[in-house]
Enzyme design. Structure first.
Site, PDB file in Angstrom:
ATOM      1  N   ARG A 157       2.891 -29.973  16.231  1.00  0.00           N
ATOM      2  CA  ARG A 157       3.326 -29.574  17.573  1.00  0.00           C
ATOM      3  C   ARG A 157       3.030 -30.716  18.520  1.00  0.00           C
ATOM      4  O   ARG A 157       1.946 -31.299  18.465  1.00  0.00           O
ATOM      5  CB  ARG A 157       2.525 -28.357  18.057  1.00  0.00           C
ATOM      6  CG  ARG A 157       2.699 -27.111  17.237  1.00  0.00           C
ATOM      7  CD  ARG A 157       1.527 -26.172  17.469  1.00  0.00           C
ATOM      8  NE  ARG A 157       0.260 -26.790  17.083  1.00  0.00           N
ATOM      9  CZ  ARG A 157      -0.950 -26.349  17.431  1.00  0.00           C
ATOM     10  NH1 ARG A 157      -1.070 -25.295  18.187  1.00  0.00           N
ATOM     11  NH2 ARG A 157      -2.047 -26.969  17.026  1.00  0.00           N
ATOM     12  N   CYS A 175      12.821 -29.934  18.984  1.00  0.00           N
ATOM     13  CA  CYS A 175      12.850 -29.329  17.641  1.00  0.00           C
ATOM     14  C   CYS A 175      13.501 -27.954  17.602  1.00  0.00           C
ATOM     15  O   CYS A 175      14.573 -27.793  17.039  1.00  0.00           O
ATOM     16  CB  CYS A 175      11.440 -29.246  17.079  1.00  0.00           C
ATOM     17  SG  CYS A 175      10.754 -30.872  16.731  1.00  0.00           S
TER      18      CYS A 175
HETATM   19  C1  UDX Z   1       7.711 -26.948  17.230  1.00  0.00           C
HETATM   20  C2  UDX Z   1       6.963 -26.255  16.082  1.00  0.00           C
HETATM   21  O1  UDX Z   1       5.907 -25.457  16.612  1.00  0.00           O
HETATM   22  C3  UDX Z   1       6.410 -27.293  15.123  1.00  0.00           C
HETATM   23  O2  UDX Z   1       5.759 -26.669  14.047  1.00  0.00           O
HETATM   24  C4  UDX Z   1       7.562 -28.145  14.624  1.00  0.00           C
HETATM   25  O3  UDX Z   1       7.089 -29.136  13.772  1.00  0.00           O
HETATM   26  C5  UDX Z   1       8.315 -28.779  15.792  1.00  0.00           C
HETATM   27  O4  UDX Z   1       8.734 -27.766  16.693  1.00  0.00           O
HETATM   28  P1  UDX Z   1       7.002 -28.195  19.467  1.00  0.00           P
HETATM   29  O5  UDX Z   1       8.458 -28.419  19.713  1.00  0.00           O
HETATM   30  O6  UDX Z   1       6.044 -29.311  19.688  1.00  0.00           O
HETATM   31  O7  UDX Z   1       6.769 -27.709  17.963  1.00  0.00           O
HETATM   32  O8  UDX Z   1       6.548 -27.021  20.443  1.00  0.00           O
HETATM   33  P2  UDX Z   1       6.007 -25.529  20.337  1.00  0.00           P
HETATM   34  O9  UDX Z   1       4.581 -25.514  20.679  1.00  0.00           O
HETATM   35  O10 UDX Z   1       6.428 -24.872  19.100  1.00  0.00           O
HETATM   36  O11 UDX Z   1       6.793 -24.883  21.565  1.00  0.00           O
HETATM   37  C6  UDX Z   1       8.209 -24.840  21.590  1.00  0.00           C
HETATM   38  C7  UDX Z   1       8.730 -24.220  22.851  1.00  0.00           C
HETATM   39  O12 UDX Z   1       8.488 -22.824  22.848  1.00  0.00           O
HETATM   40  C8  UDX Z   1       8.115 -24.759  24.144  1.00  0.00           C
HETATM   41  O13 UDX Z   1       9.150 -24.939  25.080  1.00  0.00           O
HETATM   42  C9  UDX Z   1       7.173 -23.659  24.562  1.00  0.00           C
HETATM   43  O14 UDX Z   1       6.973 -23.620  25.952  1.00  0.00           O
HETATM   44  C10 UDX Z   1       7.922 -22.416  24.081  1.00  0.00           C
HETATM   45  N1  UDX Z   1       7.068 -21.239  23.826  1.00  0.00           N
HETATM   46  C11 UDX Z   1       6.097 -21.298  22.878  1.00  0.00           C
HETATM   47  C12 UDX Z   1       7.282 -20.064  24.530  1.00  0.00           C
HETATM   48  O15 UDX Z   1       8.178 -19.986  25.389  1.00  0.00           O
HETATM   49  N2  UDX Z   1       6.509 -18.974  24.251  1.00  0.00           N
HETATM   50  C13 UDX Z   1       5.519 -19.002  23.316  1.00  0.00           C
HETATM   51  O16 UDX Z   1       4.861 -17.965  23.125  1.00  0.00           O
HETATM   52  C14 UDX Z   1       5.310 -20.195  22.608  1.00  0.00           C
END
Ligand code: UDX
Length: 437
Positions: A151, A264
């Protein structure tokens, strides 16, 4: 071990640095001169907590070099492919030209027994295709698909202490010679108990697509619940707490808000749908279309709520957007819901100021027409409404009593449901959350 890491973006720069941290001799390779020059001087091309410090740590720098010359991959035992697989323009599918180009450039330097380890997120079937291609040139090299689950914002910890390793090898067997070599690369995290699964190529590729689809679905599920909560005046944050106490469901990734973004989740679910279509399995993933639609609807909803909050018109209203990155502890604005909302507000006549602790330079490159202000106090000055869209700690900690003096009208829209609604209301603010009364 001697390791090459091809592609030094979000994934590769972190991977190269962490592999050097584990004691391997690493060469990071990228076609971008500027990126390589920065890395050589200890400057990562993006913000990631801990990375810069690690990159300048003597124990790491002794083991780590960066170059644009692919010939320096020669002599490495393991070659990690970490290049990007963005969404194709005008299509849902992933663009894997960087993966193909990286492997083509690497081919002349492969020796017998070398491992080519794919970490990029690719359409299922890519590893098999590359394996056949590589065999033509170097039949004694091995292809492993070893998806990365890091992440942003936690990338260093996620690389050194991941939840699990997945090794996709050609025959899916524990006895495949590549397994022992990769075990040596990851000896330290394996010794500390990180589980490791050996699968065939296709399963390993699918693990990544499935994991990201599940996470995206979880977020869109709770955002769909937020829509229903809004319709009846219920509170989605309490609903999430309550269902999250069921071990089978779990509370993580159940934060309703403006939806997911980043480099992602959005593009990976779209690429997965496109690939399933090519495989004749499109019906299996039609639910992801809904996941995507719910997610995109959040952005429109926030604009509507902002208009409501501003007494029905955005025209000429000074709106301050707190946060531009797609999530905190990152300067990444790829598909950032916060920025996309800021741009829509501006199109609808609002006078928008965007602030963010780290992402303003990237944001300004993507949306040069928006006004940016790095200083939070200056950004909120005389605002008619504040929109908290990326939950950086410093925005969570804003003092509503102090802030009320500097704005024109005390109105706040909490796009991540992280503020204490009662406290803000007590300080005189009109507070709106998402999916909350
Ligand atoms: C993600 C995956 O978690 C990771 O395992 C993969 O390798 C790449 O994609 P990342 O893109 O870094 O990682 O972010 P992540 O923490 O998963 O959050 C993604 C999005 O979801 C963000 O915009 C975050 O704000 C949103 N989110 C996350 C929510 O809106 N609600 C939540 O409860 C969790």
């Amino acid at each position: 071990m001697r390791i090459s890491v091809i592609g030094c973006g979000y994934l590769g720069a972190v991977h190269a640095t962490c592999m050097a941290r584990l004691g391997h001799e690493v060469v990071g390779i990228d076609v971008d001169e500027q990126k390589i020059e920065g890395l050589r001087n200890g400057r990562p091309p993006f913000y990631e907590p801990e990375l810069e410090q690690l990159l300048n740590d003597g124990a790491v720098t002794d083991n780590l070099t960066f170059t644009t010359d692919m010939a320096l991959a020669s002599g490495s035992d393991v070659h990690f492919v970490c290049v990007g697989t963005p969404q194709k323009q005008g299509e849902n599918a992933a663009d894997i030209t960087h993966v193909d180009a990286a492997v083509a450039a690497l081919l002349p330097f492969l020796a017998a027994g070398d491992l080519v380890v794919g970490k990029s997120t690719v359409p299922v079937g890519t590893a098999g295709r590359l394996c056949a291609l590589i065999a033509l040139q170097q039949p004694e090299a091995h292809v492993v698909w070893n998806p990365e689950f890091l992440r942003e914002g936690h990338a260093v910890a996620d690389t050194i202490h991941p939840d699990r390793f997945v090794y996709g090898v050609k025959d899916g067997s524990e006895d495949h010679p590549a397994v022992a070599i990769l075990d040596e690369v990851y000896a330290a995290p394996l010794a500390s108990g990180t589980p490791r699964l050996v699968t065939d190529h296709a399963t390993a590729e699918l693990v990544k697509s499935a994991a990201n689809s599940f996470l995206a679905t979880k977020i869109s599920f709770i955002n769909a619940m937020a829509e229903v909560c809004e319709a009846v005046g219920a509170d989605v944050t309490q609903l999430a707490d309550a269902i999250g106490m069921d071990d089978r469901i779990g509370r993580k990734f159940l934060n309703a808000g403006i939806g997911f973004g980043g480099g992602c989740l959005p593009k990976d679910i779209r690429a997965f749908m496109a690939r399933a279509g090519e495989l004749g399995a499109d019906q299996a993933l039609t639910f992801l279309r809904e996941v995507d639609a719910i997610n995109m609807r959040r952005r429109t909803r926030v604009v509507e709520l902002a208009r409501d909050l501003c007494n029905g018109s955005l025209l000429g209203k000074r709106v301050t957007v707190l946060g531009a990155a797609f999530k905190p502890e990152s300067d990444d604005v790829r598909d950032s819901p916060a920025l996309s909302i800021a741009a829509q507000l501006q199109l609808q006549g609002a006078v928008v100021t965007v602030t963010d602790p780290k992402a303003l330079a990237n944001a300004a490159r993507r949306f040069p027409e928006l006004h940016y202000e790095p200083d939070t106090s200056a950004a909120v000055e005389r605002a008619d409404a504040l929109l908290l869209l990326t939950e950086w700690q410093e925005y969570r900690e804003l003092d509503p009593y102090a802030l009320v003096e500097s704005v024109s009208s005390p109105r706040v829209l909490d796009g991540r449901n992280v503020l204490d609604a009662a406290k803000w209301r007590a300080a005189g603010w009109a507070y709106r959350g998402l999916g909350r009364p």
